[in-house]
Design a protein around this motif. Structure first.
Motif, mmCIF file in Angstrom:
data_model
loop_
_atom_site.group_PDB
_atom_site.id
_atom_site.type_symbol
_atom_site.label_atom_id
_atom_site.label_comp_id
_atom_site.label_asym_id
_atom_site.label_seq_id
_atom_site.Cartn_x
_atom_site.Cartn_y
_atom_site.Cartn_z
ATOM 1 N N SER A 171 0.837 -1.210 0.000
ATOM 2 C CA SER A 171 0.000 0.000 0.000
ATOM 3 C C SER A 171 0.868 1.254 0.000
ATOM 4 O O SER A 171 0.511 2.264 -0.619
ATOM 5 C CB SER A 171 -0.927 0.010 1.219
ATOM 6 O OG SER A 171 -1.790 -1.100 1.190
ATOM 7 N N ALA A 210 -3.712 5.516 5.240
ATOM 8 C CA ALA A 210 -5.106 5.618 5.709
ATOM 9 C C ALA A 210 -6.074 5.667 4.529
ATOM 10 O O ALA A 210 -7.125 5.019 4.541
ATOM 11 C CB ALA A 210 -5.273 6.853 6.598
ATOM 12 N N GLN A 212 -5.614 4.383 1.510
ATOM 13 C CA GLN A 212 -5.683 3.072 0.862
ATOM 14 C C GLN A 212 -6.531 2.102 1.676
ATOM 15 O O GLN A 212 -7.336 1.346 1.116
ATOM 16 C CB GLN A 212 -4.285 2.505 0.659
ATOM 17 C CG GLN A 212 -4.271 1.210 -0.155
ATOM 18 C CD GLN A 212 -4.897 1.377 -1.525
ATOM 19 O OE1 GLN A 212 -4.442 2.175 -2.327
ATOM 20 N NE2 GLN A 212 -5.963 0.634 -1.812
ATOM 21 N N ILE A 213 -6.368 2.113 2.995
ATOM 22 C CA ILE A 213 -7.143 1.208 3.853
ATOM 23 C C ILE A 213 -8.632 1.531 3.743
ATOM 24 O O ILE A 213 -9.469 0.633 3.616
ATOM 25 C CB ILE A 213 -6.662 1.286 5.325
ATOM 26 C CG1 ILE A 213 -5.209 0.818 5.434
ATOM 27 C CG2 ILE A 213 -7.559 0.444 6.235
ATOM 28 C CD1 ILE A 213 -4.500 1.250 6.714
ATOM 29 N N VAL A 214 -8.970 2.824 3.737
ATOM 30 C CA VAL A 214 -10.381 3.222 3.598
ATOM 31 C C VAL A 214 -10.928 2.767 2.242
ATOM 32 O O VAL A 214 -12.037 2.220 2.159
ATOM 33 C CB VAL A 214 -10.558 4.747 3.800
ATOM 34 C CG1 VAL A 214 -11.953 5.202 3.359
ATOM 35 C CG2 VAL A 214 -10.323 5.119 5.266
ATOM 36 N N SER A 284 -10.086 -3.030 10.356
ATOM 37 C CA SER A 284 -9.511 -2.197 9.287
ATOM 38 C C SER A 284 -9.813 -0.726 9.538
ATOM 39 O O SER A 284 -8.969 0.139 9.287
ATOM 40 C CB SER A 284 -10.060 -2.630 7.921
ATOM 41 O OG SER A 284 -9.739 -3.976 7.666
ATOM 42 N N ARG A 285 -11.036 -0.434 10.018
ATOM 43 C CA ARG A 285 -11.387 0.953 10.380
ATOM 44 C C ARG A 285 -10.428 1.473 11.450
ATOM 45 O O ARG A 285 -9.966 2.616 11.387
ATOM 46 C CB ARG A 285 -12.827 1.023 10.912
ATOM 47 C CG ARG A 285 -13.893 0.946 9.841
ATOM 48 C CD ARG A 285 -15.250 1.316 10.448
ATOM 49 N NE ARG A 285 -16.298 1.232 9.454
ATOM 50 C CZ ARG A 285 -17.346 0.391 9.502
ATOM 51 N NH1 ARG A 285 -17.473 -0.436 10.521
ATOM 52 N NH2 ARG A 285 -18.241 0.386 8.547
ATOM 53 N N ALA A 288 -7.063 2.234 9.895
ATOM 54 C CA ALA A 288 -7.106 3.494 9.128
ATOM 55 C C ALA A 288 -7.076 4.689 10.083
ATOM 56 O O ALA A 288 -6.355 5.673 9.839
ATOM 57 C CB ALA A 288 -8.362 3.544 8.261
ATOM 58 N N HIS A 291 -3.544 5.330 11.460
ATOM 59 C CA HIS A 291 -2.644 6.019 10.536
ATOM 60 C C HIS A 291 -3.064 7.480 10.325
ATOM 61 O O HIS A 291 -2.202 8.360 10.175
ATOM 62 C CB HIS A 291 -2.551 5.264 9.209
ATOM 63 C CG HIS A 291 -1.677 4.050 9.311
ATOM 64 N ND1 HIS A 291 -0.306 4.126 9.400
ATOM 65 C CD2 HIS A 291 -1.988 2.734 9.398
ATOM 66 C CE1 HIS A 291 0.199 2.908 9.516
ATOM 67 N NE2 HIS A 291 -0.796 2.044 9.518
ATOM 68 N N ALA A 292 -4.366 7.749 10.335
ATOM 69 C CA ALA A 292 -4.837 9.138 10.204
ATOM 70 C C ALA A 292 -4.365 9.973 11.398
ATOM 71 O O ALA A 292 -3.937 11.124 11.241
ATOM 72 C CB ALA A 292 -6.354 9.165 10.097
ATOM 73 N N ASN A 318 -11.072 11.757 5.140
ATOM 74 C CA ASN A 318 -10.836 10.408 4.662
ATOM 75 C C ASN A 318 -11.589 9.383 5.495
ATOM 76 O O ASN A 318 -12.257 8.493 4.956
ATOM 77 C CB ASN A 318 -9.328 10.116 4.682
ATOM 78 C CG ASN A 318 -9.029 8.686 4.292
ATOM 79 O OD1 ASN A 318 -9.555 8.166 3.333
ATOM 80 N ND2 ASN A 318 -8.177 8.044 5.073
ATOM 81 N N LEU A 319 -11.510 9.507 6.807
ATOM 82 C CA LEU A 319 -12.207 8.567 7.690
ATOM 83 C C LEU A 319 -13.725 8.709 7.559
ATOM 84 O O LEU A 319 -14.468 7.721 7.660
ATOM 85 C CB LEU A 319 -11.781 8.776 9.154
ATOM 86 C CG LEU A 319 -10.306 8.491 9.472
ATOM 87 C CD1 LEU A 319 -10.023 8.791 10.934
ATOM 88 C CD2 LEU A 319 -9.927 7.044 9.138
#
Length: 323
Positions: A171, A210, A212-214, A284-285, A288, A291-292, A318-319
């Motif tokens: 990622s 963050a 990419q994970i989202v 996964s949330r 993310a 990292h945010a 993003n979140l």
């Protein structure tokens, strides 16, 4: 949810200039490349990457206007990103991206690959003309990382043994490297201290991860209309992302379905149900959000300003895409 474009108010005028310049940068040496550029750069998009470069530039220049080199860096960043999308769509055999036909769907794979190569070559030429060796090194590394990430992804299809660490590394190569290195480059062009330049790099790195994970979570929780592609299409192609890797720890039968590459009728639907029934999406949330949070902590190196606040808001936006 706040629209992405409303986050970019401090650089709204800069982004309009960027949109005009992008088409001119490609030039008119070949009608096919011109048509491709019109299609790619005219399609709009959120322009998040160049907006981040411009916001960082304004956040460090404060009362001074940003330099032509900062503007050019933002344009180069978008050209590199666009070139990578052209190649990704050919590799993934995607005929649509966010509801718009992909380049190769109407000019064919050969011309699309050449158009992507041309954009990479053009971005490299403009990069060299910035006359800053450190910045050239940073953005050249991005182009290598994009290729490394694509190769890594291709070699690990349907591989249930890959770790979260390997997923994050891929990622970084595919998404975060460009944001991280262009953020640092904006700082270097603004002559910030080495320490601040590293903070800018880490802001971009964690923000990119963050994002990419989202995106990978939305592949399971969004709708086909919103995604512009079928839900679960990454999983169907064998690309195992964070929700899948976390779900595999809880649902052993998911591994059976993946290893046989969803060959039997109903396999993909069953796999999607197992993922939804696991903690994969929630974990996964949390990843993310982690990292945010790290991204915003690195922004403490910048003085308060409207642009600084916008950079913080991007991490929050993003979140918010998940809800």
């Amino acid at each position: 949810m706040t629209p992405a474009t409303s986050l970019f108010t401090p650089v709204e005028a800069d982004l309009r200039i960027l949109a005009d310049n992008l088409k001119q940068l490609v030039g008119n040496r070949h009608p096919i490349l011109c048509a491709a550029a019109e299609h790619l750069f005219g399609a709009g998009g959120k322009r998040i990457r160049p907006a981040i470069v411009l916001l960082i530039s304004r956040a460090i220049m404060l009362e001074q206007d940003i330099t032509p080199r900062h503007r050019r860096l933002a344009e180069i960043t978008e050209m590199i990103h666009t070139a990578s999308l052209v190649h990704d769509d050919v590799v993934d055999e995607s005929n649509m991206r966010r509801g718009v036909p992909t380049i190769h769907s109407f000019v064919g794979n050969r011309i699309a690959i050449l158009a992507g190569d041309f954009l990479f070559a053009q971005s490299s030429w403009y990069l060299a003309n910035l006359d800053n060796l450190e910045v050239v090194k940073l953005l050249s590394e991005v182009i290598m990382d994009l290729a490394s990430g694509e190769i890594q992804q291709g070699l690990s299809r349907f591989d249930t043994e890959i770790s979260i660490e390997s997923y994050l590394e891929k990622s970084y190569y595919k998404t975060a490297s460009l944001i991280a290195n262009s953020s640092k480059a904006a700082g270097l062009l603004g002559e910030v201290s080495p320490g601040t330049a590293e903070h800018l790099y880490n802001y971009g790195r964690h923000l990119g991860l963050a994002f990419q994970i989202v995106d990978d979570i939305l592949d399971f929780t969004s709708t086909t209309d919103t995604l512009g592609k079928p839900v679960g299409s990454d999983l169907k192609s064998g690309h195992l992302t964070a929700p899948v890797l976390f779900a595999l720890e809880e649902k052993p039968y998911l591994e059976v379905l993946i290893k046989r590459q969803f060959a039997q009728e109903g396999d993909l639907e069953q796999a999607l149900e197992l993922i939804q029934d696991s903690q994969g999406i929630q974990r996964s949330r949390e990843l993310a959000a982690h990292h945010a949070k790290l991204a915003t902590e690195h922004l403490a190196a910048l003085p308060p300003s409207e642009s600084h606040q916008a950079l913080l808001n991007i991490a929050e936006y993003n979140l918010s895409r998940l809800y």
